[in-house]
Design a protein around this motif. Structure first.
Motif, PDB file in Angstrom:
ATOM      1  N   GLY A 144     -11.597   7.540 -28.364  1.00 47.06           N
ATOM      2  CA  GLY A 144     -10.932   7.920 -27.127  1.00 47.06           C
ATOM      3  C   GLY A 144      -9.755   7.047 -26.754  1.00 47.06           C
ATOM      4  N   CYS A 145      -9.376   6.121 -27.640  1.00 53.24           N
ATOM      5  CA  CYS A 145      -8.268   5.211 -27.359  1.00 53.24           C
ATOM      6  C   CYS A 145      -6.928   5.947 -27.448  1.00 53.24           C
ATOM      7  N   PRO A 178     -10.815  -1.325 -47.804  1.00 49.94           N
ATOM      8  CA  PRO A 178     -10.577  -0.106 -47.025  1.00 49.94           C
ATOM      9  C   PRO A 178     -11.404  -0.044 -45.754  1.00 49.94           C
ATOM     10  N   VAL A 179     -10.782   0.507 -44.702  1.00 47.81           N
ATOM     11  CA  VAL A 179     -11.422   0.595 -43.394  1.00 47.81           C
ATOM     12  C   VAL A 179     -12.508   1.669 -43.425  1.00 47.81           C
ATOM     13  N   ARG A 180     -13.637   1.333 -42.845  1.00 43.85           N
ATOM     14  CA  ARG A 180     -14.731   2.287 -42.727  1.00 43.85           C
ATOM     15  C   ARG A 180     -14.984   2.566 -41.251  1.00 43.85           C
ATOM     16  N   SER A 181     -15.509   3.750 -40.965  1.00 40.49           N
ATOM     17  CA  SER A 181     -15.809   4.093 -39.569  1.00 40.49           C
ATOM     18  C   SER A 181     -16.922   3.211 -39.026  1.00 40.49           C
ATOM     19  N   PHE A 182     -17.895   2.888 -39.885  1.00 41.15           N
ATOM     20  CA  PHE A 182     -18.998   2.034 -39.439  1.00 41.15           C
ATOM     21  C   PHE A 182     -18.490   0.616 -39.191  1.00 41.15           C
ATOM     22  N   THR A 208      -6.572   5.196 -37.601  1.00 38.43           N
ATOM     23  CA  THR A 208      -6.017   5.898 -36.444  1.00 38.43           C
ATOM     24  C   THR A 208      -6.949   7.002 -35.961  1.00 38.43           C
ATOM     25  N   GLN A 209      -7.491   7.773 -36.880  1.00 45.19           N
ATOM     26  CA  GLN A 209      -8.388   8.874 -36.506  1.00 45.19           C
ATOM     27  C   GLN A 209      -9.655   8.363 -35.837  1.00 45.19           C
TER      28      GLN A 209
END
Length: 208
Positions: A46-47, A117-121, A39-40
């Motif tokens: 910008g979504c 786990p989700v990564r920003s990259f 979410t962050q």
């Protein structure tokens, strides 16, 4: 990839990146570290993001994208909303792979998969590529519906001409001229006039 296709993708990419800020996204994920990270990151892009858990049988109105955690405790849900013609783009989030999870991902029509786990990259690239795939599919579907409509119209006109040739004793060219003349007089398409002729003939043929 052909040069023309590659150029089209390159031109589309800046527009897709710009449009990300207008996307309305629902994140269906438990409120844990993974869900908050996702979410962050989407908010940083910008979504416009809404979060939910567990998945609901219906979606909020106006969504463009759904990030859905595909987990054993929810894969038996119907996800009927994913089967509708106007369903938003779906990106699946999976913790591990097995045939049941993969089948569920395919069933909901996900256009991309994010590992947990989700990564920003990789999130931005996944979102942009999935959006391009989704838009391409929708474009092809619209084109197919248009072609199907033209084919149906051509069949209707051929059937209407056959009816006029039989009932009016005219040639094929004269039959088409009659259809076109009526279409011009009534300011409708030749396909609509042809459909009316076919329907009228079916009604008059009842009981024969």
């Amino acid at each position: 990839m052909e040069p023309a296709s590659r150029l089209r993708v390159v031109r589309a990419t800046p527009s897709l990146l710009k449009d990300l800020r207008t996307l309305r996204i629902a994140v269906y994920h438990p409120d844990d570290v993974d869900g908050r990270q996702l979410t962050q990151q989407l908010q940083r892009i910008g979504c416009q993001v809404q979060t939910f858990w567990p998945p609901a049988p219906t979606l909020p109105d106006g969504l463009d994208v759904v990030f859905l955690a595909v987990r054993p405790d929810v894969i038996d849900l119907g996800f009927e909303w994913a089967k509708s013609e106007d369903a938003p783009m779906v990106i699946a989030i999976v913790t591990y792979e097995n045939p049941t999870i993969v089948e569920a991902v395919l069933r909901i029509g996900a256009k991309a998969v994010l590992p947990s786990p989700v990564r920003s990259f990789g999130l931005l690239s996944t979102l942009v590529v999935a959006r391009q795939v989704y838009d391409d599919i929708k474009s092809h579907e619209r084109r197919l519906r248009k072609l199907e409509g033209k084919l149906l119209g051509a069949r209707r006109i051929a059937e209407a001409k056959s009816i006029l040739m039989r009932t009016r004793n005219v040639t094929e060219g004269q039959a088409y001229d009659l259809i076109r003349e009526q279409a011009m007089n009534k300011r409708v398409t030749t396909e609509e006039i042809a459909g009316a002729i076919v329907n009228a003939n079916e009604i008059l043929s009842l009981g024969k």
